[in-house]
Write a protein that holds these residues in place. Structure first.
Motif: not given
Length: 321
Positions: A73-75, A106-118, A161-168
């Motif tokens: 999932v990308v935010v 996330h609880a179901q096992g998906a990887h989650v990511s977001a960028s900037c203000i997301g 970080s684990g199953r989560i990725v954040t970007a700038g």
């Protein structure tokens, strides 16, 4: 790979489109060059039937259904670039519904990511607590104070970080998309990078404006003004604290809470910023510039500039030609 791009009203146009374009190219090239062995099935979803970008453009979205679970999932960011706009946006009903979806996926096992203000929306879920993250650099102080359980480093462009990725910030959307593609296929990521004339960047540090960070706190603003007046001198925590009518411990604590770094580290940031300005805007030799910002010689300053900015003096001056 099934990727959901979770779009909300007021989404940042550039962030959304650059991510969709990069992932779309990856899907196209994977089909033509890998015979369908790798796919990027990208679906733009929302908690609402209709979504408009910050510029009022309609975004085709699909409703979220419980029968489909994404791999990623990308935010993308909302176009709310100041605390005055961002904080009320985080209380919107659709944003709260999106937070519930992110926790569920996330609880179901998906990887989650977001960028900037997301990244703020992702932090609101609590999923970042105890882990590392980055965010848009100019809102780093707000992020750090609002989410003290998150280990923030806004100098980094990408933080897995684990199953989560954040970007700038802003174009971090593209960095995030390229990172996702590279995770699946480094060769494919290289092709997409060449088509978009873009490479993964590891740091936001060269883009950070220290003065903007200081605006988040009156005490830090006063420290910044004092520091700029004393760049030629060696840094003294006791002198700085005395000039600001606070204890050294209080100054240390305020800098750490707002900036995530010590007073000395911020003082050095201001030196680097001033030195870069002189490199760009004057014909002074490096030894003279070093003296202007309190370093003994040009060699020391040149090494610092390369370490902090990833570019030497010749590269910085070549930018202006």
């Amino acid at each position: 790979m099934q990727i959901f791009v979770l779009a909300l009203d007021g989404v940042f146009d550039t962030g959304l489109t650059v991510m969709l374009d990069a992932l779309g190219l990856a899907h196209k090239f994977a089909a033509s060059q890998m015979g369908g062995a790798l796919t990027f099935e990208v679906t733009t979803v929302s908690v609402r039937k209709t979504v408009r970008t910050a510029h009022g453009l309609a975004v085709p979205v699909e409703p979220v259904t419980s029968s489909r679970r994404p791999d990623w999932v990308v935010v993308p960011a909302l176009s709310t670039t100041t605390p005055e706009l961002l904080l009320p946006a985080l209380e919107r009903r659709d944003v709260k519904e999106a937070r519930q979806l992110l926790r569920m996926w996330h609880a179901q096992g998906a990887h989650v990511s977001a960028s900037c203000i997301g990244t703020f929306l992702l932090a609101e879920t609590g999923l970042l607590d105890g882990g590392e993250a980055t965010t848009t650099w100019w809102l780093g102080p707000l992020f750090r104070q609002r989410y003290p359980k998150v280990l923030l480093d806004e100098s980094r462009m990408l933080v897995p970080s684990g199953r989560i990725v954040t970007a700038g910030a802003a174009m971090g959307h593209l960095d995030l998309a390229l990172w996702l593609i590279r995770k699946a296929s480094p060769e494919l990521a290289a092709v997409v990078s060449r088509y978009l004339l873009a490479d993964l960047r590891s740091s936001q540090a060269p883009y950070i404006v220290p003065n903007h960070l200081a605006q988040a706190d009156p005490a830090i603003q006063r420290f910044e003004r004092w520091a700029r007046d004393h760049l030629k001198e060696g840094f003294s925590l006791d002198e700085a604290a005395n000039a600001l009518a606070m204890s050294p411990r209080t100054l240390q604590r305020r800098c750490q809470a707002v900036l995530g770094k010590s007073p000395l580290a911020y003082f050095q940031d201001l030196r680097v910023e001033r030195a870069r300005s002189l490199v760009h805007g004057s014909d002074l030799d490096l030894d003279t510039i070093a003296a202007e910002v309190g370093y003994a010689d040009g060699s020391t300053l040149g090494t610092l500039l390369r370490d902090r900015l990833g570019r030497g003096v010749r590269d910085l001056r070549a930018d202006l030609r």
